[in-house]
Enzyme design. Structure first.
Site, mmCIF file in Angstrom:
data_model
loop_
_atom_site.group_PDB
_atom_site.id
_atom_site.type_symbol
_atom_site.label_atom_id
_atom_site.label_comp_id
_atom_site.label_asym_id
_atom_site.label_seq_id
_atom_site.Cartn_x
_atom_site.Cartn_y
_atom_site.Cartn_z
ATOM 1 N N LYS A 112 0.803 -1.228 -0.108
ATOM 2 C CA LYS A 112 0.056 0.028 -0.065
ATOM 3 C C LYS A 112 0.793 1.220 -0.143
ATOM 4 C CE LYS A 112 -4.307 -1.506 1.742
ATOM 5 N NZ LYS A 112 -5.442 -1.604 2.687
ATOM 6 N N LYS A 194 -4.107 -10.717 -5.922
ATOM 7 C CA LYS A 194 -5.390 -10.944 -5.261
ATOM 8 C C LYS A 194 -6.348 -10.025 -5.728
ATOM 9 C CE LYS A 194 -5.015 -8.035 -1.323
ATOM 10 N NZ LYS A 194 -5.405 -7.642 -0.297
ATOM 11 N N LYS A 197 -9.937 -4.443 -3.565
ATOM 12 C CA LYS A 197 -11.176 -3.369 -3.863
ATOM 13 C C LYS A 197 -10.394 -1.960 -4.102
ATOM 14 C CE LYS A 197 -11.812 -3.945 0.982
ATOM 15 N NZ LYS A 197 -12.700 -4.562 2.063
#
Ligand code: TYM
Length: 328
Positions: A112, A194, A197
């Site tokens: 992130k 993966k 969202k």
């Protein structure tokens, strides 16, 4: 009796990875006479910028999704993390026991924070400690999560052991529970990664609110390979992921699916998969809308869950304050 706990971020889109990785397993565990806690981690969500009005809607949407999936508020305490202030209080205490190096090793943080340099929030870095507090506060035995959260639950285990060693037995050391199938639903457009969202492209995921047309478009565009056979094989992540999804939405085994598509190509399979996915999602969507149409009833469930959770959490915090020496 075991205490089972999991949580979900209210970040707008919930995709079928969230559903099969964590929501459905929690619904399954609910019936086994366990004590269950389930919450919407709004304080985790604000580790990245959130629009307040949208955040409010997303919290209600996440709660409605849990209920629509089959969570029964009589059997499961359903609540909003921020309503139980003990989560952040315990996180602070645990912060003082966790090393920078431990958090720097968290792969989700590394992903992130990639490319963002020093501009990421301290909250994002500290996110796993708040998650450890979420878990340890309730003497949790089992934490059903998708594969991507395993490292965070392992950190919670390490923190529990460290605290117990330093201050005497206080916390249960929790175990992650990662289901065999469904714990790592891959992205449709990049099946080595993966489903996520926060992905840049909507082609990455199937949202649980996607309509028939959108599901068909996304599945048709899903990346596969040039072999053309509907066979489950880890070295062929695209088709393997689609077979996994087919198995989860229909309840059929991988073998049954492979057999029924023997000699047929990806085209037929994808059209059927889109139809089956829509058939699975439509009733869920209707129930979610039903809950969202009655926000007062939803708020009452969340209020009730928060006050019951607060009773457990405040007792634990008393014990923690006493152990660390701040209770006079
Ligand atoms: P979150 O909100 O990102 O995801 C919610 C759950 O969905 C699972 N998941 C997946 N499962 C299968 N395939 C995927 N592609 C996929 N993507 C996500 C996640 O593993 C998770 O179980 N940090 C957590 C929330 C949290 C929490 C907790 C969880 C906060 N405190 C305490 C358990 C216990 C998170 O961000 O999940």
């Amino acid at each position: 009796m075991s205490r089972i706990l999991t949580a979900l971020q209210p970040s707008g889109i919930l995709h079928i990875g969230n559903y099969f990785g964590a929501i459905e397993p929690m619904v399954g565990l609910q019936t086994t006479g366990n004590e269950n806690l389930l919450f919407v981690v709004d304080y985790h969500a604000i580790t990245v910028t959130q629009d307040p009005a949208r955040l409010r809607q997303n919290i209600l949407f996440a709660a409605a999704t849990y209920l629509a999936a089959g969570i029964d508020p009589k059997q499961t305490l359903l609540f909003q993390q921020s309503r139980v202030s003990e989560h952040t209080e315990l996180a602070w205490i645990l912060n003082c026991m966790v090393r920078m190096g431990e958090l720097e090793r968290m792969t989700q943080f590394k992903d992130k924070a990639k490319g963002k340099g020093e501009s990421v929030s301290v909250g994002l870095f500290d996110y796993p400690v708040l998650m450890a507090a979420d878990i340890l506060l309730y003497d949790t035995d089992v934490v059903p999560v998708g594969h991507d959260q395993k490292q965070h639950v392992e950190l919670a285990r390490d923190i529990a052991e460290r605290f117990n060693k330093q201050f005497g037995k206080t916390f249960i050391v929790p175990k992650p529970e990662i289901r065999k199938q469904g714990a790592r639903i891959a992205a449709l457009d990049e099946p080595e990664k993966k489903m996520s969202k926060s992905a840049a492209s909507e082609k990455n995921y199937i949202s649980i609110m996607d309509d028939e047309k959108t599901v068909l478009k996304k599945i048709k565009a899903a990346v596969t390979d040039s072999q053309g056979t509907v066979r489950f094989n880890e070295s062929r992540p695209g088709i393997t992921n689609l077979i996994t999804i087919m198995s989860l939405v229909t309840g059929k085994t991988v073998k049954e699916i492979e057999n029924s598509y023997a000699g047929r190509g990806y085209g037929d399979f994808k059209i059927d998969l889109a139809a089956q996915t829509t058939a699975f999602l439509s009733p869920l969507q209707e129930k979610i809308r039903g809950y969202l149409d009655h926000p007062d009833a939803l708020l009452k469930i969340l209020d009730d869950g928060a006050s019951r959770a607060k009773t457990i959490a405040s007792k634990k915090m008393e014990e923690v304050r006493e152990k660390i020496g701040v209770k006079l």
